[in-house]
Design a protein around this motif. Structure first.
Motif, mmCIF file in Angstrom:
data_model
loop_
_atom_site.group_PDB
_atom_site.id
_atom_site.type_symbol
_atom_site.label_atom_id
_atom_site.label_comp_id
_atom_site.label_asym_id
_atom_site.label_seq_id
_atom_site.Cartn_x
_atom_site.Cartn_y
_atom_site.Cartn_z
ATOM 1 N N ALA A 195 55.489 30.035 42.306
ATOM 2 C CA ALA A 195 54.572 31.116 42.689
ATOM 3 C C ALA A 195 55.366 32.214 43.389
ATOM 4 C CB ALA A 195 53.477 30.596 43.612
ATOM 5 N N LYS A 240 46.953 32.209 48.453
ATOM 6 C CA LYS A 240 45.725 31.431 48.669
ATOM 7 C C LYS A 240 45.513 30.418 47.545
ATOM 8 C CE LYS A 240 43.231 34.793 51.523
ATOM 9 N NZ LYS A 240 43.308 33.934 52.725
ATOM 10 N N ASN A 241 45.742 30.862 46.296
ATOM 11 C CA ASN A 241 45.587 29.943 45.163
ATOM 12 C C ASN A 241 46.621 28.819 45.222
ATOM 13 O OD1 ASN A 241 43.475 31.454 44.126
ATOM 14 N ND2 ASN A 241 44.760 32.650 42.760
ATOM 15 N N THR A 242 47.832 29.163 45.621
ATOM 16 C CA THR A 242 48.894 28.165 45.704
ATOM 17 C C THR A 242 48.637 27.194 46.851
ATOM 18 O OG1 THR A 242 50.475 29.788 44.823
ATOM 19 C CG2 THR A 242 51.393 27.836 45.877
ATOM 20 N N GLN A 243 48.067 27.696 47.948
ATOM 21 C CA GLN A 243 47.768 26.827 49.080
ATOM 22 C C GLN A 243 46.757 25.744 48.712
ATOM 23 O OE1 GLN A 243 46.646 29.862 51.932
ATOM 24 N NE2 GLN A 243 48.549 29.621 53.090
ATOM 25 N N VAL A 244 45.816 26.088 47.826
ATOM 26 C CA VAL A 244 44.865 25.076 47.355
ATOM 27 C C VAL A 244 45.630 23.934 46.679
ATOM 28 C CG1 VAL A 244 42.987 24.612 45.726
ATOM 29 C CG2 VAL A 244 42.959 26.702 47.081
ATOM 30 N N LYS A 245 46.636 24.295 45.887
ATOM 31 C CA LYS A 245 47.423 23.293 45.169
ATOM 32 C C LYS A 245 48.300 22.480 46.116
ATOM 33 C CE LYS A 245 47.500 26.237 41.072
ATOM 34 N NZ LYS A 245 48.339 27.073 40.183
ATOM 35 N N ASP A 272 41.910 23.548 40.205
ATOM 36 C CA ASP A 272 41.536 24.555 39.201
ATOM 37 C C ASP A 272 41.694 24.014 37.785
ATOM 38 O OD1 ASP A 272 40.984 26.441 41.177
ATOM 39 O OD2 ASP A 272 43.050 27.159 41.215
ATOM 40 N N THR A 291 46.531 36.830 47.222
ATOM 41 C CA THR A 291 45.718 36.029 46.304
ATOM 42 C C THR A 291 46.530 34.865 45.744
ATOM 43 O OG1 THR A 291 44.383 37.954 45.667
ATOM 44 C CG2 THR A 291 44.384 36.070 44.160
ATOM 45 N N THR A 292 47.778 35.150 45.363
ATOM 46 C CA THR A 292 48.657 34.093 44.847
ATOM 47 C C THR A 292 48.883 33.014 45.899
ATOM 48 O OG1 THR A 292 49.801 35.620 43.349
ATOM 49 C CG2 THR A 292 50.955 33.590 43.935
#
Length: 327
Positions: free
Chosen positions: A194, A68-73, A130, A65-66
């Motif tokens: 992250a 995936k969220n970091t990849q968005v950034k 986000d 999950t971390t």
């Protein structure tokens, strides 16, 4: 031979109740495919192993999950940096076109381009993901770049006729003071971080006041505010050569940022794939404990059903006995 007593009847009733409970469990196993809905339905060793496996699964899922969220950034940062390099490259191209010496024909086109590019570059460094700003380090709630309209209004450039040195000194002094054009705090906030695996952290992100970005803005503002007049050729030529040198150096540095961001992205992708393999293995191990063979469940159900029927028949016979029948 003994005649059935009340105690015997109670024992038989308890046995029947136990079988009925087991049948209910078997029916639930058949319908759900699970050995038990609660830990108490497993052997002690299996319970410990199951809890451990599920804890591992939760940890790995949190890392995924971390990531995936970091990849968005990082992908948003990458897109911004790539666009920044594209605009910087266009600026370099337009500066080289000025070298031809037709300044009275080309200066206005460069001025128009620079004015428009300032807005684009400012917006790029104010990118969010986000709802968090990506070019202000850990200070993600603060917009890193002062809006372009405000900065343009605050900047004052002397006339080119006053000399090349005066123009470059004005723009260098203005952008040398961060508070004139950005909100990045001093000392600069740390990089974004992250945790993508146990004991493995990645740091990423760039600051809006990085020297490479500053160099590009200096050139942009110098040419966005230049007022070329006949007779300014020598000073303008010096300004063009100054701009080319700064833009080429900045272009290389920003390209390095793109490359470093790509390395971080590749590192996270590799970890994500490894986590995916781990989750597959953990899920298999968990299912081996939790799931029941459907054939085994049906066989157990049929056996218990036969036992129950036999128990009912035995109970019926025993409860039908009387002393007269016995004699």
């Amino acid at each position: 031979m003994r005649i059935a007593t009340v105690t015997q009847n109670l024992r038989i009733d308890n046995s029947i109740t136990s079988i009925q409970r087991q049948i209910a469990d078997a029916q639930l196993q058949i319908s759900t495919g699970k050995r038990s809905q609660v830990y108490s339905g497993f052997d002690g060793q299996d319970v410990r192993l199951l809890i451990n496996l599920k804890e591992q699964r939760t940890s790995v899922e949190s890392y995924v999950t971390t990531i995936k969220n970091t990849q968005v950034k990082t992908k948003t940062i990458d897109a911004a940096l790539v666009t920044f390099t594209d605009i910087t490259q266009d600026l370099r191209k337009k500066l080289y076109e000025q070298v031809e010496g037709l300044y009275d024909n080309s200066a206005l086109a460069l001025q128009t381009f620079a004015n428009a590019a300032i807005d684009q570059l400012t917006n790029l460094l104010n990118q969010t993901a986000d709802g968090k700003y990506l070019f202000n380090g850990t200070d993600t709630d603060a917009q890193p770049m002062i809006d372009a309209a405000t900065t343009k209004g605050a900047y004052v450039q002397p006339a080119l006729s006053g000399g090349f040195a005066g123009v470059t000194a004005a723009v260098t002094t203005f952008f040398g003071t961060d508070t004139n054009w950005n909100n990045v705090t001093t000392p600069a906030p740390g990089s974004l971080r992250a945790r993508i695996d146990e004991g493995v952290d990645v740091t990423f992100g760039e600051l809006a006041n990085d020297d490479a970005f500053e160099e590009v803005f200096e050139v942009m503002y110098a040419f966005a505010n230049v007022n070329f007049q006949p007779g300014d050729d020598a000073n303008y030529e010096q300004l063009v050569n100054w701009g080319i040198g700064k833009v080429e150096a900045a272009f290389e540095l920003i390209n390095d940022m793109v490359g470093q961001n790509g390395v971080i992205g590749a590192q996270m992708k590799t970890r994500e794939e490894a986590h995916s393999d781990s989750l597959t293995l953990l899920e298999t191990q968990i299912l081996d404990i939790e799931d029941i063979d459907p054939y085994e469940a049906v066989s157990t159900f049929q056996t218990l059903q036969a036992q129950l029927e036999a128990s009912f028949q035995t109970t019926s016979v025993l409860r039908g006995l009387s002393l007269t029948r016995y004699l």
